[in-house]
Write a protein that holds these residues in place. Structure first.
Motif, mmCIF file in Angstrom:
data_model
loop_
_atom_site.group_PDB
_atom_site.id
_atom_site.type_symbol
_atom_site.label_atom_id
_atom_site.label_comp_id
_atom_site.label_asym_id
_atom_site.label_seq_id
_atom_site.Cartn_x
_atom_site.Cartn_y
_atom_site.Cartn_z
ATOM 1 N N GLY A 146 -32.075 35.350 53.120
ATOM 2 C CA GLY A 146 -31.398 34.932 51.903
ATOM 3 C C GLY A 146 -30.139 35.749 51.656
ATOM 4 N N PRO A 147 -29.541 35.640 50.452
ATOM 5 C CA PRO A 147 -28.324 36.399 50.139
ATOM 6 C C PRO A 147 -28.611 37.895 50.058
ATOM 7 C CG PRO A 147 -29.145 35.255 48.190
ATOM 8 C CD PRO A 147 -29.954 34.756 49.344
ATOM 9 N N ARG A 148 -27.550 38.690 50.188
ATOM 10 C CA ARG A 148 -27.706 40.142 50.124
ATOM 11 C C ARG A 148 -28.323 40.556 48.795
ATOM 12 N NH1 ARG A 148 -25.024 42.523 54.374
ATOM 13 N NH2 ARG A 148 -23.492 41.182 55.412
ATOM 14 N N LEU A 149 -29.168 41.573 48.855
ATOM 15 C CA LEU A 149 -29.835 42.058 47.653
ATOM 16 C C LEU A 149 -28.940 43.019 46.887
ATOM 17 C CD1 LEU A 149 -33.437 42.767 49.041
ATOM 18 C CD2 LEU A 149 -32.613 40.727 47.837
ATOM 19 N N ALA A 150 -29.182 43.104 45.591
ATOM 20 C CA ALA A 150 -28.470 44.050 44.745
ATOM 21 C C ALA A 150 -28.900 45.471 45.097
ATOM 22 C CB ALA A 150 -28.774 43.754 43.277
ATOM 23 N N PRO A 151 -28.087 46.475 44.763
ATOM 24 C CA PRO A 151 -28.462 47.868 45.049
ATOM 25 C C PRO A 151 -29.739 48.272 44.316
ATOM 26 C CG PRO A 151 -26.133 47.688 44.478
ATOM 27 C CD PRO A 151 -26.757 46.369 44.147
ATOM 28 N N GLY A 152 -30.298 49.404 44.765
ATOM 29 C CA GLY A 152 -31.476 49.948 44.117
ATOM 30 C C GLY A 152 -32.762 49.534 44.793
ATOM 31 N N MET A 153 -33.857 49.981 44.215
ATOM 32 C CA MET A 153 -35.188 49.676 44.735
ATOM 33 C C MET A 153 -35.759 48.479 44.009
ATOM 34 S SD MET A 153 -37.392 50.621 47.038
ATOM 35 C CE MET A 153 -37.034 52.340 47.458
ATOM 36 N N LEU A 208 -35.752 39.163 43.596
ATOM 37 C CA LEU A 208 -35.821 38.266 44.746
ATOM 38 C C LEU A 208 -35.803 36.824 44.261
ATOM 39 C CD1 LEU A 208 -38.630 39.977 46.887
ATOM 40 C CD2 LEU A 208 -36.153 40.139 47.232
ATOM 41 N N THR A 209 -35.196 35.961 45.042
ATOM 42 C CA THR A 209 -35.178 34.542 44.735
ATOM 43 C C THR A 209 -36.006 33.794 45.777
ATOM 44 O OG1 THR A 209 -33.256 34.005 46.093
ATOM 45 C CG2 THR A 209 -32.824 34.864 43.882
ATOM 46 N N ASP A 210 -36.114 32.490 45.612
ATOM 47 C CA ASP A 210 -36.848 31.692 46.585
ATOM 48 C C ASP A 210 -36.177 31.714 47.958
ATOM 49 O OD1 ASP A 210 -38.668 31.038 44.654
ATOM 50 O OD2 ASP A 210 -37.804 29.063 44.216
ATOM 51 N N ALA A 211 -34.870 32.042 47.976
ATOM 52 C CA ALA A 211 -34.148 32.087 49.247
ATOM 53 C C ALA A 211 -34.500 33.319 50.075
ATOM 54 C CB ALA A 211 -32.639 32.053 48.988
ATOM 55 N N HIS A 212 -35.067 34.343 49.441
ATOM 56 C CA HIS A 212 -35.450 35.567 50.157
ATOM 57 C C HIS A 212 -36.848 35.365 50.750
ATOM 58 C CE1 HIS A 212 -32.445 37.123 47.140
ATOM 59 N NE2 HIS A 212 -31.947 37.588 48.285
ATOM 60 N N VAL A 213 -36.923 34.450 51.698
ATOM 61 C CA VAL A 213 -38.217 33.991 52.195
ATOM 62 C C VAL A 213 -38.987 35.108 52.895
ATOM 63 C CG1 VAL A 213 -39.369 32.311 53.678
ATOM 64 C CG2 VAL A 213 -37.297 31.670 52.447
ATOM 65 N N ALA A 214 -38.329 35.871 53.758
ATOM 66 C CA ALA A 214 -39.028 36.896 54.530
ATOM 67 C C ALA A 214 -39.462 38.058 53.630
ATOM 68 C CB ALA A 214 -38.148 37.399 55.663
ATOM 69 N N GLN A 215 -38.592 38.508 52.727
ATOM 70 C CA GLN A 215 -38.970 39.602 51.828
ATOM 71 C C GLN A 215 -40.135 39.179 50.924
ATOM 72 O OE1 GLN A 215 -35.886 38.353 52.266
ATOM 73 N NE2 GLN A 215 -34.285 39.915 52.050
ATOM 74 N N GLN A 216 -40.074 37.946 50.437
ATOM 75 C CA GLN A 216 -41.165 37.435 49.603
ATOM 76 C C GLN A 216 -42.463 37.380 50.398
ATOM 77 O OE1 GLN A 216 -41.089 36.977 46.426
ATOM 78 N NE2 GLN A 216 -39.375 35.721 45.710
ATOM 79 N N ALA A 217 -42.371 36.986 51.660
ATOM 80 C CA ALA A 217 -43.568 36.911 52.487
ATOM 81 C C ALA A 217 -44.166 38.294 52.701
ATOM 82 C CB ALA A 217 -43.243 36.257 53.829
ATOM 83 N N MET A 218 -43.339 39.293 53.020
ATOM 84 C CA MET A 218 -43.855 40.641 53.240
ATOM 85 C C MET A 218 -44.524 41.167 51.972
ATOM 86 S SD MET A 218 -43.386 41.335 56.408
ATOM 87 C CE MET A 218 -44.045 42.999 56.230
ATOM 88 N N ARG A 219 -43.943 40.881 50.825
ATOM 89 C CA ARG A 219 -44.559 41.321 49.561
ATOM 90 C C ARG A 219 -45.879 40.598 49.329
ATOM 91 N NH1 ARG A 219 -41.713 40.622 43.666
ATOM 92 N NH2 ARG A 219 -41.987 38.425 44.218
ATOM 93 N N ARG A 220 -45.888 39.296 49.561
ATOM 94 C CA ARG A 220 -47.092 38.496 49.346
ATOM 95 C C ARG A 220 -48.203 38.902 50.310
ATOM 96 N NH1 ARG A 220 -44.661 34.244 49.981
ATOM 97 N NH2 ARG A 220 -45.235 33.610 52.106
ATOM 98 N N TRP A 221 -47.865 39.038 51.597
ATOM 99 C CA TRP A 221 -48.866 39.401 52.593
ATOM 100 C C TRP A 221 -49.417 40.800 52.329
ATOM 101 C CZ3 TRP A 221 -45.549 37.709 57.434
ATOM 102 C CH2 TRP A 221 -45.394 36.312 57.397
ATOM 103 N N GLY A 222 -48.552 41.714 51.920
ATOM 104 C CA GLY A 222 -49.011 43.061 51.609
ATOM 105 C C GLY A 222 -49.988 43.071 50.451
ATOM 106 N N THR A 223 -49.656 42.325 49.408
ATOM 107 C CA THR A 223 -50.531 42.258 48.229
ATOM 108 C C THR A 223 -51.904 41.705 48.597
ATOM 109 O OG1 THR A 223 -48.623 41.962 46.757
ATOM 110 C CG2 THR A 223 -50.784 41.294 45.909
ATOM 111 N N GLU A 224 -51.926 40.713 49.479
ATOM 112 C CA GLU A 224 -53.201 40.125 49.914
ATOM 113 C C GLU A 224 -54.100 41.155 50.588
ATOM 114 O OE1 GLU A 224 -52.182 36.901 52.455
ATOM 115 O OE2 GLU A 224 -51.350 35.654 50.847
ATOM 116 N N HIS A 225 -53.497 42.212 51.148
ATOM 117 C CA HIS A 225 -54.263 43.246 51.855
ATOM 118 C C HIS A 225 -54.297 44.564 51.090
ATOM 119 C CE1 HIS A 225 -55.027 41.095 55.683
ATOM 120 N NE2 HIS A 225 -53.951 40.428 55.336
ATOM 121 N N GLY A 226 -54.032 44.504 49.799
ATOM 122 C CA GLY A 226 -54.148 45.686 48.954
ATOM 123 C C GLY A 226 -53.043 46.711 49.145
#
Length: 324
Positions: free
Chosen positions: A85-92, A96-114
């Motif tokens: 997706g588009p470049r992210l804003a600075p900071g931690m 995230l938007t729906d276009a940030h598909v890979a970042q959203q997936a990593m967050r979602r998959w991580g949450t599923e595994h605690g």
């Protein structure tokens, strides 16, 4: 006077020889800027390979804090894949938007595994060891070219040496070409080129490693299969694509440098005290979507998710790492 001149000349030659000896060999340099036909094993001045003796089992903060944390770093220097997706804003943890598909997936998959998952593209969030030592793994996600400054490079080195986990996905094989330590962390391999994104048959080359254990022995995946030069050395190759099965042909990847009969897509190694798991897979946006049906695309996404998640968990030390 003549004696002093001779001595000065000898000293200059000695200094020159020292500089040449310190300059990394072709195998150390990596990337398309250098010669790409030397795949000789380079040690990069560290303990690396498949021997667990290279791992530092120290009581680092992330091993003792009772929280499983992951940092996803998706900064890009030149090219940028659609799944980021588009470049992210600075900071931690910027929005995230729906276009940030890979970042959203990593967050979602991580949450599923605690797992507690943070994300950033801000190099300042990596500029001191203290900022990384709380993470059980750092995921470099489809980065390209120069994405680390001197402070971040030092921080990453110290993190790895403290027993940190490093995961590299897809275009990260095309990042930091001019930093030998990073090239070694990638297994001494670098992205050279690729054909069109297309279906190919991926084959497991390990029976027991958790990142491939749940996958069929052979399965079809649509991806941007990379030609690697130099070739990964001293690593355990976990999966490869059969070039004879690529749609439209592709034996030898159109004659470009590399290894026409062997194209690894995933491998692992211990490196300088840490663990490293690397995959060149992940180009297609569809691979990052969990899917809700039984079609071919959903099956490929399911297999890719299993591959990445279990590779991450093993790199964190939550599952056995880098098994044959």
């Amino acid at each position: 006077m003549r004696i002093r001149t001779v001595l000065a000349g000898a000293a200059a030659l000695l200094v020159g020889a020292t500089v040449l000896a310190a300059w990394p060999s072709t195998a150390d340099r990596g990337g398309p800027r250098w010669a790409v036909d030397d795949d000789s094993r380079a040690d990069y001045g560290v303990c690396r390979g498949t021997d667990p003796g290279c791992y530092h089992d120290w009581e680092t903060a992330f091993k003792t804090d009772g929280v499983d944390r992951v940092l996803v770093y998706s900064a890009t220097g030149v090219s940028r894949h659609a799944h980021l997706g588009p470049r992210l804003a600075p900071g931690m943890n910027p929005p995230l938007t729906d276009a940030h598909v890979a970042q959203q997936a990593m967050r979602r998959w991580g949450t599923e595994h605690g797992l507690s998952v943070d994300w950033t593209e801000d190099v300042l969030q990596l500029d001191s060891p203290g900022k990384l030592l709380g993470y059980d793994a750092v995921v470099f996600l489809s980065n390209s070219r120069d994405i680390l400054d001197d402070a971040a490079q030092t921080s990453l080195m110290q993190y790895v040496r403290a027993g940190g986990g490093f995961v590299a996905v897809h275009n990260t094989l095309g990042a930091e070409y001019h930093w030998p330590y990073f090239q070694g962390l990638l297994g001494g391999a670098a992205f050279y080129d690729h054909g069109p994104s297309r279906n190919g048959r991926v084959e497991k080359t390990s029976r027991r490693d958790v990142s491939v254990a749940d996958l069929p022995k052979r399965f079809v995946l649509k991806d941007e299969f990379y030609n690697l030069a130099p070739f990964p050395t001293g690593v355990r190759i976990l999966a490869e694509v059969d070039p004879d099965t690529l749609e439209g042909g592709g034996k030898g990847f159109n004659g470009h440098p590399g290894h026409p009969d062997q194209h690894p897509v995933t491998w692992c190694q211990y490196y300088d005290g840490g663990r490293a798991w690397v995959t060149s897979l992940g180009h297609e946006v569809a691979l990052w979507r969990d899917g809700d049906g039984n079609g071919d695309a959903d099956e490929q996404a399911r297999l890719f998710k299993s591959h990445v998640v279990n590779g991450l968990l093993s790199t964190m030390g939550k599952k056995a790492f880098c098994r044959a």
